[in-house]
Design a protein around this motif. Structure first.
Motif, PDB file in Angstrom:
ATOM      1  N   ASP A 241      27.817  36.465  22.911  1.00 46.87           N
ATOM      2  CA  ASP A 241      28.465  36.406  23.399  1.00 46.87           C
ATOM      3  C   ASP A 241      29.975  37.384  24.739  1.00 46.87           C
ATOM      4  O   ASP A 241      30.515  38.329  23.547  1.00 46.87           O
ATOM      5  N   THR A 244      34.578  37.314  28.590  1.00 41.10           N
ATOM      6  CA  THR A 244      34.741  37.412  30.194  1.00 41.10           C
ATOM      7  C   THR A 244      35.753  38.564  30.150  1.00 41.10           C
ATOM      8  O   THR A 244      37.326  39.146  29.663  1.00 41.10           O
ATOM      9  N   GLU A 245      35.620  38.720  31.934  1.00 42.95           N
ATOM     10  CA  GLU A 245      37.154  39.601  32.364  1.00 42.95           C
ATOM     11  C   GLU A 245      38.338  39.334  32.139  1.00 42.95           C
ATOM     12  O   GLU A 245      38.793  39.964  31.688  1.00 42.95           O
ATOM     13  N   GLU A 246      38.460  38.009  32.082  1.00 47.27           N
ATOM     14  CA  GLU A 246      40.209  37.398  32.358  1.00 47.27           C
ATOM     15  C   GLU A 246      40.507  37.352  30.717  1.00 47.27           C
ATOM     16  O   GLU A 246      41.596  38.469  30.266  1.00 47.27           O
ATOM     17  N   GLU A 247      39.743  37.702  29.374  1.00 43.72           N
ATOM     18  CA  GLU A 247      39.985  37.814  27.312  1.00 43.72           C
ATOM     19  C   GLU A 247      40.514  39.422  27.982  1.00 43.72           C
ATOM     20  O   GLU A 247      40.656  39.567  27.205  1.00 43.72           O
ATOM     21  N   VAL A 273      31.166  44.155  30.817  1.00 38.23           N
ATOM     22  CA  VAL A 273      32.115  42.785  30.766  1.00 38.23           C
ATOM     23  C   VAL A 273      32.537  42.885  32.664  1.00 38.23           C
ATOM     24  O   VAL A 273      32.862  41.222  32.577  1.00 38.23           O
TER      25      VAL A 273
END
Length: 315
Positions: A241, A244-247, A273
């Motif tokens: 996977d 995410t953009e946030e991570e 990403v």
């Protein structure tokens, strides 16, 4: 409180592991806001740029589990010997015309043989004559080789550690972590700026990310590339996977707290990403530089879009 961690980082103190994890759990908007303040105070708002050329591709002897160029995996990545100087010259001139500051010659493998080293040296001399900052990513070099390249005009040596020492056996078994650390130390001893960071999203945990950040701080590298896994078909990381953009933004931000005065460059995997390239988002997370243009074996973010953003920041 995050404000106290910010004040500690601003004062040049290393934040603790507990404080690192407090940032991970904190409100992203708040954490990135303080990361921006640290970046602005230490390195300014101007975006540092670099681009690369794949000078020798494929058939690498190392088994890094994320890499398209490893001979251990069937990735169908391009394979070719060290390219002609004319192709390097053409790419370097175009890079300069676009306003990119640093140009890196990248060659697959653990390190060059004598013939390839001579070609690398000639390429460094050529790029320097064009008026760009010269950079190489050609594996492990000896101190003597680094001095020879420095005299030829080399400005920076790129050599990633990829991850923490404790997690490294999970991603590579064909050489020791100490070999990479030693290569970085030798370049620093030679008086060459070093660009050294890692790749994230390869299965490492936050404690591994903190461990790597602390080592980079202790080594004293000037520039830290932050790469994100873009899973390559045929490698053991196929099907992993994507972050995410946030991570990804949180990784950039917390690295700014540990490394407040370093140039944090977001490089590989940015367009995987951040679907549109995410120049504004990575900058808002505390980054101070980006690699622009294409990557080694896959297309990079839209170059015109990146340069438009960068020109706005510099105006």
């Amino acid at each position: 409180m995050i404000e106290n961690i910010y004040e500690k980082a601003l004062g040049g103190e290393l934040i603790s592991s507990a404080e690192f994890f407090e940032l991970i759990d904190g409100d992203l908007a708040v954490v990135t806001d303080y990361a921006q303040k640290l970046r602005d105070g230490f390195t300014g708002r101007a975006v540092k740029t670099c681009s690369i050329i794949n000078a020798r591709s494929g058939l690498c002897s190392e088994d890094c589990v994320f890499c398209a160029q490893s001979a251990h995996y069937g990735t169908k990545a391009p394979v070719f010997p060290f390219i002609d100087l004319a192709k390097i010259k053409e790419a370097a001139i175009r890079t300069k015309e676009l306003g990119v500051e640093r140009f890196s010659i990248v060659s697959s493998g653990l390190g060059p043989d004598d013939e390839e080293f001579r070609k690398i040296k000639a390429a460094v001399e050529l790029v320097k004559s064009i008026g760009l900052q010269t950079d190489i990513s050609v594996g492990c070099l000896t101190y003597e080789q680094l001095i020879e390249l420095k005299e030829a005009g080399l400005d920076s040596y790129h050599h990633n550690l990829e991850t923490s020492e404790s997690f490294f056996p999970n991603i590579c078994t064909t050489h020791e972590y100490a070999d990479d650390v030693n290569a970085v130390k030798e370049a620093l001893r030679a008086g060459i700026d070093v660009c050294c960071g890692g790749i994230f999203g390869i299965g490492e945990k936050w404690e591994h990310r903190y461990e790597l950040a602390v080592l980079l701080r202790e080594l004293g590298v000037q520039s830290v590339p932050i790469n994100f896994l873009n899973p390559v078909t045929g490698t053991p990381k196929e099907g992993t996977d994507i972050l995410t953009e946030e991570e990804a933004m949180r990784i950039i931000a917390v690295y700014r707290f540990v490394l407040p005065d370093r140039i944090l460059r977001v490089c590989g995997g940015r367009n995987a990403v951040f679907k549109s390239g995410g120049a504004e988002k990575v900058f808002s997370a505390g980054a101070s530089g980006m690699m622009v243009g294409d990557y080694l074996t896959v297309k990079g973010p839209d170059l015109e879009e990146d340069m438009e953003f960068i020109n706005r920041q510099h105006s």
